[in-house]
Design an enzyme around this catalytic site. Structure first.
Site, PDB file in Angstrom:
ATOM      1  N   THR A  32      63.097 -26.923  19.693  1.00  0.00           N
ATOM      2  CA  THR A  32      62.816 -26.066  20.840  1.00  0.00           C
ATOM      3  C   THR A  32      63.707 -26.451  22.011  1.00  0.00           C
ATOM      4  OG1 THR A  32      61.129 -27.267  22.116  1.00  0.00           O
ATOM      5  CG2 THR A  32      60.409 -26.173  20.079  1.00  0.00           C
ATOM      6  N   ASP A  56      59.692 -22.927  27.036  1.00  0.00           N
ATOM      7  CA  ASP A  56      59.443 -23.653  28.280  1.00  0.00           C
ATOM      8  C   ASP A  56      58.080 -24.302  28.101  1.00  0.00           C
ATOM      9  OD1 ASP A  56      58.787 -24.578  30.774  1.00  0.00           O
ATOM     10  OD2 ASP A  56      59.073 -22.664  31.820  1.00  0.00           O
ATOM     11  N   ASN A  83      59.477 -34.491  23.221  1.00  0.00           N
ATOM     12  CA  ASN A  83      60.610 -35.131  23.880  1.00  0.00           C
ATOM     13  C   ASN A  83      60.975 -34.460  25.203  1.00  0.00           C
ATOM     14  OD1 ASN A  83      63.276 -36.666  23.955  1.00  0.00           O
ATOM     15  ND2 ASN A  83      64.006 -34.556  23.801  1.00  0.00           N
ATOM     16  N   SER A 134      57.624 -41.425  25.711  1.00  0.00           N
ATOM     17  CA  SER A 134      57.212 -41.928  27.017  1.00  0.00           C
ATOM     18  C   SER A 134      58.401 -42.674  27.624  1.00  0.00           C
ATOM     19  CB  SER A 134      55.985 -42.829  26.872  1.00  0.00           C
ATOM     20  OG  SER A 134      55.548 -43.306  28.118  1.00  0.00           O
ATOM     21  N   TYR A 148      57.733 -40.072  38.533  1.00  0.00           N
ATOM     22  CA  TYR A 148      58.086 -40.174  37.115  1.00  0.00           C
ATOM     23  C   TYR A 148      57.243 -41.255  36.447  1.00  0.00           C
ATOM     24  CZ  TYR A 148      60.767 -41.018  32.867  1.00  0.00           C
ATOM     25  OH  TYR A 148      61.128 -41.186  31.552  1.00  0.00           O
ATOM     26  N   LYS A 152      54.495 -40.755  33.270  1.00  0.00           N
ATOM     27  CA  LYS A 152      54.519 -41.483  32.001  1.00  0.00           C
ATOM     28  C   LYS A 152      53.266 -42.348  31.817  1.00  0.00           C
ATOM     29  CE  LYS A 152      58.312 -39.747  30.439  1.00  0.00           C
ATOM     30  NZ  LYS A 152      58.265 -38.795  29.306  1.00  0.00           N
ATOM     31  N   THR A 183      72.148 -41.340  28.449  1.00  0.00           N
ATOM     32  CA  THR A 183      72.057 -39.892  28.289  1.00  0.00           C
ATOM     33  C   THR A 183      72.252 -39.291  29.682  1.00  0.00           C
ATOM     34  OG1 THR A 183      69.673 -39.855  28.679  1.00  0.00           O
ATOM     35  CG2 THR A 183      70.404 -40.189  26.413  1.00  0.00           C
TER      36      THR A 183
END
Length: 273
Positions: A32, A56, A83, A134, A148, A152, A183
């Protein structure tokens, strides 16, 4: 034996790397993404083994429809990897209401909707594995990532309860706890709050620490680890990705336990007679 895996946020980063790792070994993947064009290369290479789904995760109805589409297309689902998510950089004072709400909406509620959507399928099958991506920041914290961190930590609490609830149905639940990886999580994928000058010194220290050699892990090195997690007969509830997370958490928890023990008399007295 091949598996059927649904991965959210599969257009880049961990999601795309892992999708390709599964496809390379013969698994089937429902991938997705908000922009499914980013998955065209996987479709060109792996054909019907990959199903791109526009999603979404903030939209609960879309999340349920995406899971149903994957189940209908492949006939089964064995693993769901939540993810999708992003980082919000900024001190607590700097975060706007919209930024904070959007962060929680995606990182917590988006994960919750997909989890809820797949649970009836897994219960009916009598097996399944839910993997929540996580962060080490769901166990310990850093400044300038407070919302953030909070998202988590919410994922951690939700998932630990979930694991206890669904174990009797043959469903495994795991949390992946990555440390920092190279990343675009801290780049193009991230949101940045408008800075307040009072936090500039803290921001400078934060950036200097993040730029130290060896700080960022190699995303490609996680593919073998996620394959081992998916294949495990008795997968762990938590699995750290990277070399920094476990030593850091070990030190932080030692400090916490020492402090809690130091204050234990006050804690016990607070219980009452």
């Amino acid at each position: 034996m091949s598996k059927t895996i649904l991965i959210t946020g599969a257009s880049r980063g961990f999601g795309k790397l892992w999708a390709e790792a599964f496809l390379k070994r013969g698994d089937k993947v429902a991938a997705t993404a908000r922009n499914t064009e980013a998955l065209n290369d996987l479709v060109a290479t792996y054909g019907d083994a990959v199903l791109p789904i526009k999603l979404d995760v903030n939209n609960r109805a879309e999340s349920f429809a995406a899971v149903a589409k994957a189940k209908e297309y492949f006939g089964t689902l064995d693993v769901v990897i939540n993810n999708a998510g992003y980082g919000l950089f900024g001190a607590i004072e700097e975060n706007t209401e919209a930024e904070a709400r959007n962060q929680i909406e995606t990182n917590v509620f988006g994960l919750l909707w997909v989890t809820q959507a797949v649970l009836p399928i897994f219960r009916e099958q009598g097996h399944g594995h839910i993997i929540q991506v996580s962060s080490v920041l769901g166990v310990v914290t850093l400044p300038l990532l407070g919302i953030y961190n909070a998202s988590k930590w919410a994922v951690e609490g939700l998932t630990e309860s979930l694991a206890q609830e669904v174990k009797p149905f043959g469903i495994n639940v795991s949390l992946i706890e990555p440390n920092g990886y190279a990343t675009d999580w801290s780049g193009a994928s991230a949101a940045q709050s408008q800075p307040i000058a009072a936090y500039d010194a803290l921001r400078k220290d934060f950036n200097e620490s993040a730029n130290q050699e060896g700080f960022w892990g190699d995303p490609a090195a996680t593919s073998e680890a996620v394959l081992k997690l998916v294949d495990a007969q008795n997968p762990p509830l938590r699995l750290f990705f990277g070399s920094h997370g476990l030593p850091w958490v070990t030190n932080v928890y030692k400090e916490r336990l020492d402090t809690w023990q130091e204050w234990s008399e006050v804690s016990v007295a607070a219980h009452g007679a």
